[in-house]
Each structure stands twice: as structure tokens, then as C-alpha cells.
Design an enzyme around this catalytic site. Sequence first.
Site, PDB file in Angstrom:
ATOM      1  N   GLN A 100      -7.439  -0.432   3.821  1.00 44.90           N
ATOM      2  CA  GLN A 100      -8.180  -0.921   4.786  1.00 44.90           C
ATOM      3  C   GLN A 100      -9.694  -1.315   4.536  1.00 44.90           C
ATOM      4  OE1 GLN A 100      -7.021  -2.101   7.948  1.00 44.90           O
ATOM      5  NE2 GLN A 100      -4.889  -1.026   7.891  1.00 44.90           N
ATOM      6  N   HIS A 105      -1.616  -7.806   2.486  1.00 41.54           N
ATOM      7  CA  HIS A 105      -1.481  -8.480   3.743  1.00 41.54           C
ATOM      8  C   HIS A 105      -2.426  -7.970   4.915  1.00 41.54           C
ATOM      9  CE1 HIS A 105       0.628  -5.088   5.998  1.00 41.54           C
ATOM     10  NE2 HIS A 105       0.461  -4.715   4.892  1.00 41.54           N
ATOM     11  N   GLY A 114       0.832  -1.351   0.039  1.00 39.46           N
ATOM     12  CA  GLY A 114      -0.056   0.082   0.134  1.00 39.46           C
ATOM     13  C   GLY A 114       0.916   1.305   0.173  1.00 39.46           C
ATOM     14  N   CYS A 145       2.617   1.624  12.055  1.00 32.97           N
ATOM     15  CA  CYS A 145       3.423   2.488  11.565  1.00 32.97           C
ATOM     16  C   CYS A 145       3.907   3.394  12.622  1.00 32.97           C
ATOM     17  CB  CYS A 145       3.459   3.353  10.147  1.00 32.97           C
ATOM     18  SG  CYS A 145       2.623   2.246   8.941  1.00 32.97           S
ATOM     19  N   ASN A 204      -7.299   3.657   9.131  1.00 33.86           N
ATOM     20  CA  ASN A 204      -6.718   2.680   9.486  1.00 33.86           C
ATOM     21  C   ASN A 204      -6.745   2.515  10.893  1.00 33.86           C
ATOM     22  OD1 ASN A 204      -4.828   4.754   8.819  1.00 33.86           O
ATOM     23  ND2 ASN A 204      -3.204   3.591   9.961  1.00 33.86           N
ATOM     24  N   ALA A 245      -3.810  -3.406  -0.530  1.00 29.75           N
ATOM     25  CA  ALA A 245      -2.578  -4.238  -0.139  1.00 29.75           C
ATOM     26  C   ALA A 245      -3.064  -5.687   0.142  1.00 29.75           C
ATOM     27  CB  ALA A 245      -2.053  -3.601   0.879  1.00 29.75           C
TER      28      ALA A 245
END
Length: 403
Positions: A181, A203, A74, A345, A151, A201
Amino acid sequence: MSDTTSIYLDHAASAPLLPGIAELWAATAIKHHANPTGSHLAARHARKALDSARFQVAETLGTTPDEIVFTSGGSEANNAAIQGTLRSCNPERVPATTAADHNAVLNPVRLSEGVIVGVDSRGIVDFEDLTNKVRCHKQDIALVSVIAVNNEVGTITPLPKVANIVRKFAPKALLHTDAVQAVNWIDTTTAAADYDLISVAAHKIGGPVGIGALVVRDGIELEPLIIGGGQQRGRRAGTPDVASAVAFAAAIKETVDQRTESIERTTKLRDLIFDSLTERLGDRVIVSATGTGGGDNSPYNEYAKDDRSHIAAGIANVCIEGVQNEALIFLLDTAGIQASAASSCSSGAQSPSHVLAAMGIPDETARGSLRLSLGSATTSSEVERAVDVIVDSVKHLDHYNGG
């Protein structure tokens, strides 16, 4: 407080692989080891597998295979959208985003001295601010990027409403959404139908780490972020990861096929977290994305307390006043509850979340933030156990702090 059973409630950071995905990845990696850009038979077979994966991802997202650019995830997709747009247009034009977007969007926009739009206390775009800033800078804005599902707090952006404002007041600007998300929790095909660029993304949806995609609508020209060979129609250089693409395609199809059922089940678990913590810890619990909490006289009570329709089913973010989240996360981890304080993050950072700050939550309150994110395998017994541990941990910290 130790417990030998581990409960994973950090799916928004990275979800466990869906059943069968690891085996599919390994089998594909063994079978299709050749470079799919080659011309011999093994390369052609690898290319066929890659094309099939590209077709599946495109079909699931409601687009065409030619509009799919595979990325490393992402963050790369977001940067490719923003920086690729800026490199392909007048250097005086700038991007725009909201103050609550993911750092993979917010930081590139800030580095480009772009436009930052506010959000309300629920984390929803401030539409008046968006309208004013887009109208004021309409000749200068190259791209407007908004996150589809936040997120950290789970706020769902009304993407069509954002698109209507941008198309009306800045018709030359591209529209991008970070939907990393979102695929689990909303119909992105419909919500982002008018968007030029869409980031996803693997994962976050039970696929492998290290692969994502950027939807680039037909006719949109971007300067590539990674240059070298002419792979992916010259839009991203590098040998394509066939095995990860195949696994990504399988994961996104299963996620979308099961989305309605998953939302119904997971919403109940999310509400169980909110209601149980509020009942057992009282007014000190603030449900972050509702803009409410802290009792009837709280400054957050601008919106209906029980309105959670704008919160994604899989994300439960609360702020617990009087608690430092670093200490709380440590106690939860010791007891086998794997959660986070903010986004993956920034969970280790000492500074409060920029998302909560944008929503107007004071730093002291935001330091007690806790994000519990749910997935397809999360059970009610796991949620009940987690709530028990959270309550016990808060009481332990109260006692330790002399409360």
C-alpha cells in the site's frame, strides 16, 4: 437513495488500471507469447521485454534488476519473504511482526509461533514493546516484518526507526516490509533503504491483478516458496508472465513519477472526508488512525486531534458509533458508492477488524468502521457526493433502529 452514477472509493483493495495499461498488456501478450526461458528468437525477444520490465521496476524501487523476484502479488511476496527466511535458517528461529499487519504477514508469523508486537492507538508500532521483545528474543528472531502503510487505516510506519531498533538489538534478523500500500504514498526507496526484503503489488497502483514483486537484497538467501524449474535465478519456479511484468513496470513508473502531485491533491480529498463527516455527524465519528474522536472525554483522545501527518493520503478510515458497517456498506452500494468496511480480505467477515482491535478500539465501535480509499482519478465532487450518501445512510439506519 439510488443513483445511476457509480463512485469507486475502494482503491486500497484494487485500483482501476491506469490509462494505456490494458492496451500495453494486450499488445505485449500478443507480441511476446513465447516462453522467455527458451533459446529461440521469439523466446529471446520475450526475455528482452521481461528484462526491460525488471530493470524498470528495480530502478523505480531504488534497487538492482538481480534483486527483483516477480510474484503473483503481495500475499505471495510476503509469504516468500517469511517462509523463505524460516526455511533457510535454524528451525528454532521465529519471525516477528505487529498485531496490525496484513494477514498475509500476520498469519504466517502466528503459524510459526512467532513474536507479535503491539501498536499504539494510531496504529504505529509500539517502539518500547518492539525494543523489549527484540532484545529478549534477539537470538531467536529470524526476521522482523512491519507494514509500510497500513492497508486498513492508512498509518505510515516510521520504517527507519524500526530498522534502527532491530539492527541494534537483533543484528542477525532480516528486515522485511509489506510495501503493497506504500508505493503510491511514500518514498519507499528512502524509507526502506535498510530493509532486506520488500513486497509490492501491481494492482494497488493501477497495474494488472496477478503480479507483484519481492525485492531480495544481494546476499540474502531464501528457500523458494515455489519449486520446479530454475526460473528467476532459482528463487521462484514457473514461466514468467511477460505481459503483466511489462504492464507492472509501466504502472509503477507512472505512479512514482506522479506521486508528489497525487499526494498533495489526494490529501485534500481525504481531509474533506474526515472534516465533513465529523462536522455533520458530530462526536460519533472517530477518525481511526488519529487515536482521537468521540468528544473531549473519549478514551481515544491521547494524541493531537488534527495530526494526520502519519496517515497516507489515499486512505480515510472512520468508525461511526451506533452503526453496523454491513448495513452501511449495503446502503452505499445501493446508492452507487463502492467502499469497504476493512481490508478487501475481510470486508465480508462478521468479526471486527484485527487492526482496529490492535489499536484498542472496542468491538462495538469497530463494527461501525468504514474505509474510503482514493486514487488518481478521484474528484472532489465524488467525495462530496459520497459524504452526502454516508450521512443520509446513517440517518436512515438511525431511523430504522429507532434512533
